[in-house]
Enzyme design. Structure first.
Site, PDB file in Angstrom:
ATOM      1  N   ALA A 111       0.763  -1.270  -0.131  1.00 18.99           N
ATOM      2  CA  ALA A 111       0.016  -0.150   0.004  1.00 18.99           C
ATOM      3  C   ALA A 111       0.920   1.382  -0.125  1.00 18.99           C
ATOM      4  CB  ALA A 111      -0.945   0.062   1.211  1.00 18.99           C
ATOM      5  N   ASP A 154       0.370  -8.142  -3.580  1.00 23.93           N
ATOM      6  CA  ASP A 154       0.104  -7.025  -2.571  1.00 23.93           C
ATOM      7  C   ASP A 154      -0.124  -5.826  -3.695  1.00 23.93           C
ATOM      8  OD1 ASP A 154       0.394  -8.893  -0.692  1.00 23.93           O
ATOM      9  OD2 ASP A 154       1.682  -7.639   0.412  1.00 23.93           O
TER      10      ASP A 154
HETATM   11  O1  PMV Z   1       2.379 -10.919   4.443  1.00 27.73           O
HETATM   12  P1  PMV Z   1       2.453 -10.430   3.423  1.00 27.73           P
HETATM   13  O2  PMV Z   1       1.275  -9.229   3.324  1.00 27.73           O
HETATM   14  O3  PMV Z   1       3.675  -9.770   2.840  1.00 27.73           O
HETATM   15  O4  PMV Z   1       1.969 -11.445   2.115  1.00 27.73           O
HETATM   16  C1  PMV Z   1       2.731 -12.203   1.431  1.00 27.73           C
HETATM   17  C2  PMV Z   1       1.989 -13.152   0.722  1.00 27.73           C
HETATM   18  C3  PMV Z   1       3.134 -14.183   0.184  1.00 27.73           C
HETATM   19  O5  PMV Z   1       2.280 -15.167  -0.694  1.00 27.73           O
HETATM   20  C4  PMV Z   1       3.605 -15.343   1.449  1.00 27.73           C
HETATM   21  C5  PMV Z   1       4.243 -13.858  -0.398  1.00 27.73           C
HETATM   22  C6  PMV Z   1       3.962 -13.179  -2.032  1.00 27.73           C
HETATM   23  O6  PMV Z   1       4.968 -12.743  -2.440  1.00 27.73           O
HETATM   24  O7  PMV Z   1       3.220 -13.316  -2.364  1.00 27.73           O
END
Ligand code: PMV
Length: 299
Positions: A102, A143
């Site tokens: 974000a 993300d």
């Molecule tokens: O925890 P976050 O918001 O960084 O999400 C990571 C999601 C994963 O699948 C673990 C890593 C990715 O790059 O998609």
């Protein structure tokens, strides 16, 4: 105001790194920034974040800012005006809710607006991912895609986000209070699976996601809850849950949730619980365990 939205992964974290789809939704809140003339810097008081690139060039946020600014300038094919970015965040940072994605999207949008460069959501996500790489090494891109789109969708590495229309869902989000590192958790899954996309646990996560997508789009909430329970069991086997996250999931299900799981990389951060209608019993159960909670209605 330039906005980057937070996100919640309903199903498919970690498997998405290996090319499988993930089901996720942007949250209605995130990071908002505005650019003013001044030295390249970013200040978000609610995160106690105040980073000036010239004063602290090695700070990860400074490096991300420089990376995103470079990518926006390359798209614009000219130098950008120096910009001091100031704003606010309504997300818990470093909790698996996409705070860094974000932030990078809000930075990309604020710099593009200051330079009067028009970029599509996909282009914003692409330049923002340069910053996300500073935080997470080799992120799947999920993300930033959600942070830019502000919608729900099925994300696939290399293919981007396909929007989906979720039937209304009430989720309780609970913060374990445990710090975590996405890069460390991604490395743990790589150790566990030997990096093999055909690992049975990754296939089981992909299966839960595919059942969950069907359920979330048809309104079969009990089936979505079951898919979440299955995903949590596999994520725990892969070593990315914690006793605290397990306890939050057990307590949520004991309080009537249809399903509960960690969300994001795990190792700490947040758990989510899907409730049939009344969120209060899960909120109470989690608050009794000392977790901060928020309730989100998606779809
Ligand atoms: O925890 P976050 O918001 O960084 O999400 C990571 C999601 C994963 O699948 C673990 C890593 C990715 O790059 O998609």
């Amino acid at each position: 105001m330039a906005t980057g939205y937070g996100k919640v992964i309903l199903l498919g974290e970690h498997a998405v790194v290996y090319g499988y789809p993930a089901l996720a939704s942007a949250l209605p809140c995130g990071v908002t920034l505005e650019a003013a003339p001044g030295a390249l810097s970013v200040r978000v008081p609610s995160w106690e974040l105040d980073v000036d690139v010239a004063a602290s060039p090695a700070h990860p946020v400074a490096r991300a800012l420089v990376a995103v600014a470079g990518a926006v300038a390359a798209r614009a094919a000219r130098e950008l005006p120096a910009a001091a970015l100031r704003g606010d965040a309504q997300l818990w940072p470093a909790a698996g809710l996409g705070s860094s994605g974000a932030l990078c999207v809000a930075i990309a949008r604020a710099l593009a607006a200051a330079a009067q460069v028009e970029l599509s959501d996909a282009e914003i996500a692409e330049v923002a991912n340069r910053g996300e790489q500073i935080f997470h090494g080799s992120p799947s891109g999920l993300d930033v895609a959600l942070a830019a789109s502000g919608r729900a969708g099925v994300f696939r590495r290399g293919r981007g986000l396909t929007p989906v229309r979720l039937r209304p869902l009430t989720l309780v989000i609970g913060h374990s209070g445990e710090p975590r590192s996405t890069a460390r958790m991604v490395a743990r899954v790589a150790e566990q699976t030997g990096g093999d996309p055909a690992d049975a646990r990754l296939l089981a996560l992909a299966d839960a996601t595919s059942r969950g997508v069907e359920a979330a789009t048809t309104g079969a909430r009990a089936d979505l809850g079951l898919a979440m329970r299955d995903a949590q069991r596999v994520l725990a086997e892969l070593g990315v849950s914690t006793p605290r996250l397990d306890a939050l999931c057990t307590a949520a299900e004991g309080a009537g949730a249809l399903g509960a799981k960690l969300t994001g990389a795990g190792g700490g951060g947040c758990a989510i619980a899907l409730v049939a209608d009344d969120a209060a019993p899960v909120v109470d159960a989690w608050q009794r365990l000392g977790a901060r909670t928020r309730v989100e209605v998606l779809g």
